[in-house]
Each structure stands twice: as structure tokens, then as C-alpha cells.
Design a protein around this motif. Structure first.
Motif, short mmCIF file in Angstrom:
data_model
loop_
_atom_site.label_atom_id
_atom_site.label_comp_id
_atom_site.label_asym_id
_atom_site.label_seq_id
_atom_site.Cartn_x
_atom_site.Cartn_y
_atom_site.Cartn_z
N TYR A 91 0.88 -1.23 0.11
CA TYR A 91 -0.09 -0.03 -0.11
C TYR A 91 0.79 1.15 0.08
N GLN A 92 0.32 2.32 -0.53
CA GLN A 92 1.02 3.48 -0.40
C GLN A 92 0.97 3.92 1.06
N PRO A 93 2.17 4.69 1.34
CA PRO A 93 2.29 5.26 2.83
C PRO A 93 1.37 6.36 3.09
N ALA A 94 0.82 6.60 4.29
CA ALA A 94 -0.15 7.74 4.52
C ALA A 94 0.71 8.69 5.59
N THR A 95 0.49 9.90 5.36
CA THR A 95 1.22 10.91 6.26
C THR A 95 0.03 11.87 6.66
N VAL A 96 -0.27 11.92 7.86
CA VAL A 96 -1.38 12.80 8.19
C VAL A 96 -0.78 13.62 9.82
N SER A 97 -1.14 14.96 9.59
CA SER A 97 -0.53 15.63 10.79
C SER A 97 -1.63 16.02 11.59
N THR A 98 -1.43 16.03 13.01
CA THR A 98 -2.35 16.73 13.79
C THR A 98 -2.65 18.18 13.69
N GLU A 99 -3.79 18.60 14.29
CA GLU A 99 -3.85 20.11 14.24
C GLU A 99 -2.72 20.74 14.97
N GLU A 100 -2.29 21.99 14.61
CA GLU A 100 -1.25 22.79 15.10
C GLU A 100 -1.83 23.48 16.44
N VAL A 101 -1.10 23.28 17.53
CA VAL A 101 -1.54 24.28 18.60
C VAL A 101 -0.54 25.30 19.06
N THR A 102 -0.75 26.46 19.43
CA THR A 102 0.11 27.57 19.90
C THR A 102 0.17 27.24 21.58
N VAL A 103 1.31 27.28 21.95
CA VAL A 103 1.60 27.09 23.36
C VAL A 103 1.11 28.50 24.09
N LEU A 104 0.20 28.40 25.15
CA LEU A 104 -0.22 29.49 25.97
C LEU A 104 0.64 29.44 27.21
N ALA A 105 0.62 30.78 27.71
CA ALA A 105 1.49 31.08 29.08
C ALA A 105 0.79 30.26 30.15
N GLY A 106 1.85 29.91 30.95
CA GLY A 106 1.33 28.90 32.12
C GLY A 106 0.51 29.57 32.98
N LEU A 107 -0.12 28.49 34.01
CA LEU A 107 -1.19 29.22 34.68
C LEU A 107 -0.30 30.27 35.82
N PRO A 108 -0.91 31.25 36.43
CA PRO A 108 -0.16 32.11 37.25
C PRO A 108 0.13 31.46 38.71
N ALA A 109 1.07 31.92 39.30
CA ALA A 109 1.44 31.62 40.58
C ALA A 109 0.14 31.97 41.46
N VAL A 110 0.02 31.03 42.65
CA VAL A 110 -1.13 31.15 43.40
C VAL A 110 -0.57 31.72 44.94
N ASN A 111 -1.09 32.72 45.39
CA ASN A 111 -0.62 33.51 46.67
C ASN A 111 -1.36 32.60 47.68
N THR A 112 -0.53 32.10 48.69
CA THR A 112 -0.87 31.07 49.71
C THR A 112 -1.05 32.02 51.14
N VAL A 113 -0.16 32.97 51.34
CA VAL A 113 -0.01 33.71 52.52
C VAL A 113 0.05 35.14 52.01
N LEU A 114 -1.02 35.91 52.39
CA LEU A 114 -1.31 37.44 51.81
C LEU A 114 -0.15 37.96 51.88
N PRO A 115 0.34 39.01 51.15
CA PRO A 115 1.27 40.11 51.61
C PRO A 115 1.01 40.98 52.85
N ARG A 116 2.01 41.65 53.29
CA ARG A 116 1.51 42.24 54.75
C ARG A 116 2.14 43.71 54.47
N ILE A 117 1.71 44.75 54.93
CA ILE A 117 2.34 46.11 55.21
C ILE A 117 2.67 46.32 56.66
N ASP A 118 3.98 46.64 56.66
CA ASP A 118 4.62 46.85 58.19
C ASP A 118 5.08 48.12 58.21
N GLY A 119 5.09 48.80 59.57
CA GLY A 119 5.60 50.19 59.74
C GLY A 119 4.48 51.08 60.25
#
Length: 206
Positions: A91-119
Motif C-alpha cells: 500500500y502507499q504510505p499515509a502521512t497525516v498531521s495533527t492540528e497545530e496548537v500554539t503554546v499558551l502562558a502557564g497558569l499564574p502563581a497562587v498566593n497562599t499567604v497574603l502580603p503584609r504592610i509593616d510600619g
């Protein structure tokens, strides 16, 4: 006697996918892309190879279709697809490509202890913001001080000298946590500071 020979027997038609090849996994920094070679109309094929392409250029040699690709910050904004090639004797060979995807930015860092104002919140004193605690390391922090929720022009350091213009306003600071290839995360302190005049000894964080 023998009949006249026929012409050269051509190969059979190339296999076709019943379910096209695809990649699974969100195309986002920090995630892993996995190949699904699909289903073909000739299930007893002999060889199935896959090649990753990055921005239209082969990114590594052809190989088995069980390989994965973990996306790093260096992949952000780039495009990926997988080229699948199926062969079967006769048989003849078959070549098929998947749909091209663009890489998005990763998920943001998550704050676990809130910042604090001192002074002390009093004219002539200096307030200092902490960055808080986040769910990952290697972050870069930026700061923006706010007065009654509005940005104070130029006040983008961890510290803020309290001035007469701040008296009676609620001061807070927005902390942004960034790392290359990832969306920024942000957090505000749970409390704000309301400065008092220099002669008022009761200036404090509220």
C-alpha cells in the motif's frame, strides 16, 4: 501457453484515518502534550511513526507514537504539531498531521499567604510591603502602591514613604508575582494602612 503479462501492479491506496491523529493535554507552559495516533481503516498496519514539529520544523527524529512533550517556558508562543506516518506492504504510505496548537502562558502563581504592610502609618514614616507566600519558587515580585484603590504614580517599590497627601486615605499595595512563560499572579494585603498627620501619635495599620 501463458497469457501476456499484465502491467505492473500498483500499490493499494494509502490508509486513511477513521479517527484522525491528535494531541491531548492543554497546550500551556507546564503541561504535557501526548500523542493519540488515531484509528485507521487498515488496523493491521506494519509501521506507525510520529515526528514532533515546532514552528514547522521537525523537532527530533521520527519515532514511536507514545512519546510526550512537556512544555517549558521556552515553548511559550511557539507552535506544535505531530506528523504521523503509517506504512503497510503493498500500500502507499499515509502521512497525516495533527492540528497545530500554539503554546499558551502557564497558569499564574497562587498566593497562599497574603502580603503584609509593616510600619507606622504616619507622615514621615516608611511603610514596607512583604511579598507574601506563593505556591512556587523562582518568582520575581513587582509592587504598586494604591491610595483609596487608585494607583500612586511612581510608587512601585516594596517601600512607601508616607506623605501629607496620604493622610486620611487607605493605603494598600498590589503585589504581582511573575516568572517567564507564565501569566502573572497578583495579591493584595488583607489590611490597609490609613496614615495620620505627623503630630498624631496614633498612626497605625487598620
Amino acid at each position: 501457453s501463458l497469457s501476456a503479462p499484465t502491467g505492473t501492479v500498483p500499490p493499494g491506496p494509502a490508509p486513511v484515518p477513521v479517527t484522525p491523529p491528535s494531541t491531548s493535554g492543554a497546550p500551556r507552559v507546564g503541561n504535557t502534550l501526548k500523542i493519540d495516533p488515531g484509528n485507521w481503516n487498515l488496523p493491521d498496519y506494519q509501521t506507525l511513526t510520529c515526528t514532533w514539529f515546532r514552528d514547522g520544523v521537525a523537532d527530533g527524529p521520527s519515532g514511536t507514537c507514545d512519546t510526550t512533550r512537556t512544555l517549558s517556558a521556552a515553548d511559550y508562543g511557539h507552535r506544535y504539531l505531530v506528523q504521523t506516518r503509517l506504512t503497510r506492504t503493498g500500500y502507499q504510505p499515509a502521512t497525516v498531521s495533527t492540528e497545530e496548537v500554539t503554546v499558551l502562558a502557564g497558569l499564574p502563581a497562587v498566593n497562599t499567604v497574603l502580603p503584609r504592610i509593616d510600619g507606622t502609618a504616619q507622615v514621615g514614616r516608611i511603610l514596607v510591603a512583604t511579598s507574601g507566600t506563593w505556591d512556587r519558587s523562582g518568582l520575581t515580585f513587582t509592587y504598586q502602591w494604591l491610595a483609596d484603590g487608585k494607583e500612586i504614580a511612581g510608587e512601585v517599590s516594596p517601600s512607601h514613604p508616607v506623605s501629607a497627601a496620604d493622610v486620611g486615605k487607605k493605603l494598600s499595595v498590589r503585589v504581582a508575582a511573575t516568572t517567564p512563560g507564565y501569566a502573572p499572579g497578583s495579591a493584595l494585603p488583607s489590611t490597609s494602612a490609613t496614615p495620620r498627620a505627623m503630630s498624631d501619635p496614633t498612626g497605625r495599620s487598620t
